[in-house]
Design a protein around this motif. Sequence first.
Motif, PDB file in Angstrom:
ATOM      1  N   TYR A  93      47.510  63.511  36.215  1.00  0.00           N
ATOM      2  CA  TYR A  93      47.449  63.105  34.824  1.00  0.00           C
ATOM      3  C   TYR A  93      48.342  61.896  34.581  1.00  0.00           C
ATOM      4  CZ  TYR A  93      47.625  63.374  29.772  1.00  0.00           C
ATOM      5  OH  TYR A  93      47.530  63.070  28.445  1.00  0.00           O
ATOM      6  N   MET A  94      49.466  61.867  35.302  1.00  0.00           N
ATOM      7  CA  MET A  94      50.402  60.767  35.112  1.00  0.00           C
ATOM      8  C   MET A  94      50.124  59.620  36.084  1.00  0.00           C
ATOM      9  SD  MET A  94      52.245  61.217  32.531  1.00  0.00           S
ATOM     10  CE  MET A  94      53.692  60.208  32.664  1.00  0.00           C
ATOM     11  N   GLY A  95      48.967  59.603  36.693  1.00  0.00           N
ATOM     12  CA  GLY A  95      48.593  58.390  37.412  1.00  0.00           C
ATOM     13  C   GLY A  95      48.493  58.470  38.918  1.00  0.00           C
ATOM     14  N   ALA A  96      48.926  59.576  39.534  1.00  0.00           N
ATOM     15  CA  ALA A  96      48.794  59.649  40.993  1.00  0.00           C
ATOM     16  C   ALA A  96      47.329  59.909  41.348  1.00  0.00           C
ATOM     17  CB  ALA A  96      49.663  60.783  41.522  1.00  0.00           C
ATOM     18  N   THR A  97      46.793  59.147  42.283  1.00  0.00           N
ATOM     19  CA  THR A  97      45.389  59.374  42.648  1.00  0.00           C
ATOM     20  C   THR A  97      45.222  59.452  44.152  1.00  0.00           C
ATOM     21  OG1 THR A  97      45.068  57.005  42.571  1.00  0.00           O
ATOM     22  CG2 THR A  97      44.225  58.233  40.696  1.00  0.00           C
ATOM     23  N   VAL A  98      44.440  60.374  44.604  1.00  0.00           N
ATOM     24  CA  VAL A  98      43.960  60.427  45.982  1.00  0.00           C
ATOM     25  C   VAL A  98      42.600  61.108  45.930  1.00  0.00           C
ATOM     26  CG1 VAL A  98      44.222  61.467  48.270  1.00  0.00           C
ATOM     27  CG2 VAL A  98      46.200  60.514  47.178  1.00  0.00           C
ATOM     28  N   LEU A  99      42.522  62.074  45.039  1.00  0.00           N
ATOM     29  CA  LEU A  99      41.350  62.937  44.980  1.00  0.00           C
ATOM     30  C   LEU A  99      40.725  62.841  43.584  1.00  0.00           C
ATOM     31  CD1 LEU A  99      40.343  65.240  46.936  1.00  0.00           C
ATOM     32  CD2 LEU A  99      41.578  66.808  45.450  1.00  0.00           C
TER      33      LEU A  99
END
Length: 441
Positions: free
Chosen positions: A239-245
């Motif tokens: 939700y706070m911006g971490a992306t991998v999936l």
Amino acid sequence: MNTKVVKFGGSSLADANQFIKVAKIIKADEARRFVVPSAPGKRNSKDTKVTDMLYSCYDTAARGDDFMPLFNEIKQRYTDIISDLGLDLSLDKEFETIKVSFMARAGRDYAASRGEYLNGIILAKYLGYAFIDAADVIFFGEDGKLRLEETCIAVKKRLDKVGNAVIPGFYGSMPNDTVKTFSRGGSDITGSIVAAAVNADIYENWTDVSGFLVCDPRIVPDPEPIQTITYRELRELAYMGATVLHEDAIFPVRRAGIPINIKNTNKPEDRGTFIVESASSEDCIYTITGIAGHKGFLTVTIEKDMMNQELGFGRKVLEAFEKNGVSFEHVPSGIDTMSVIVHKDEFEKKEDLIIEGIKRSVNPDHIEIDRDIALVAVVGRGMKSQRGTAARIFASLAHNNVNVKMIDQGSSELNVIVGVSTEDFETSIKAIYDIFITQML
Ligand code: ASP
């Protein structure tokens, strides 16, 4: 026998060399029976993903312009993979069908889905696995939403008949048989659906990093990977911006109680990150699991004497935001003040209406707007059982001359969110990483 569903992202299948690595990984474990590929991704930082090429090729065709140069470029990407792998396979017929469909305006979703479709055919041939067209087993309803139950039944029925199979990611079909894709990055969702349908022991999601990293590598070079993360922690960080999936990839496997393992195709020996339903706080190596954040927030602070005694004050203030379609992120409050933190760009479009609304409904003494807020979230199930976590966060920020503008701790004690000036955003993340991770190494 164990069953693993393995999804490979675009960079894992960008060229023949990557295909070779992927096949080695699959053949190293006979449980890796069902494979979900993405379309070929970038081979280097200047390259273009095949999905993006397909979108622009189709847009060119739809405008009635000459789309053949780009079309041939796309075809060449696949032809190169086939010939470099030494496969006895021709995709001429498929490309002919695609060309005709482009001219007949088959739609952008159809166009984009061909990236995964063609890559799936090549991978199935290379592995000697059955190829199953996702359009035959993944279904969307009239409303465009995935029909998960129906889909799981169809996938299981089909896969029960084969020992091993390749099912291309990213798309399925509508009730009228046209192709529909998920949103970008949606092959993750296909992998999750297939894993849930066959009740896999694990869903392995292979990419080009060794799992989730504690924080953004553009801010802290070479951060530590996260060993194990719970779905709830993941949600906070994503939700706070971490992306991998892809966010929607969680639901099907989570519901079925299947863990996800994020793995690196280029470093298969690395453990990667396990995403699980629950994990004890004792098995955390560090007190925190991850740090993420965003710039671009704004705080509206409303002051009114004796506000705390005015029943319905908070509701009326929030109503002014709600009525204008602006959702709030946090609402820290004092005795006579209440602050509402919102996305800056969303708020500024409706600023006058919202401020007017607040003035009308609660008649405040003063309203102040701070347009320079970045939020940093420190997330971790381990924080609950460790005394002094908050003190360490604030000490690290103070030592780095960061002024803390807002603090919010979720009642689950899973996260602490700190508001700082935009210019302090990177410094804050570095400082928190340093105190919780670097100093513990
Ligand atoms: N190829 C699609 C995209 O680029 C889907 C995916 O890779 O998951 O978004």
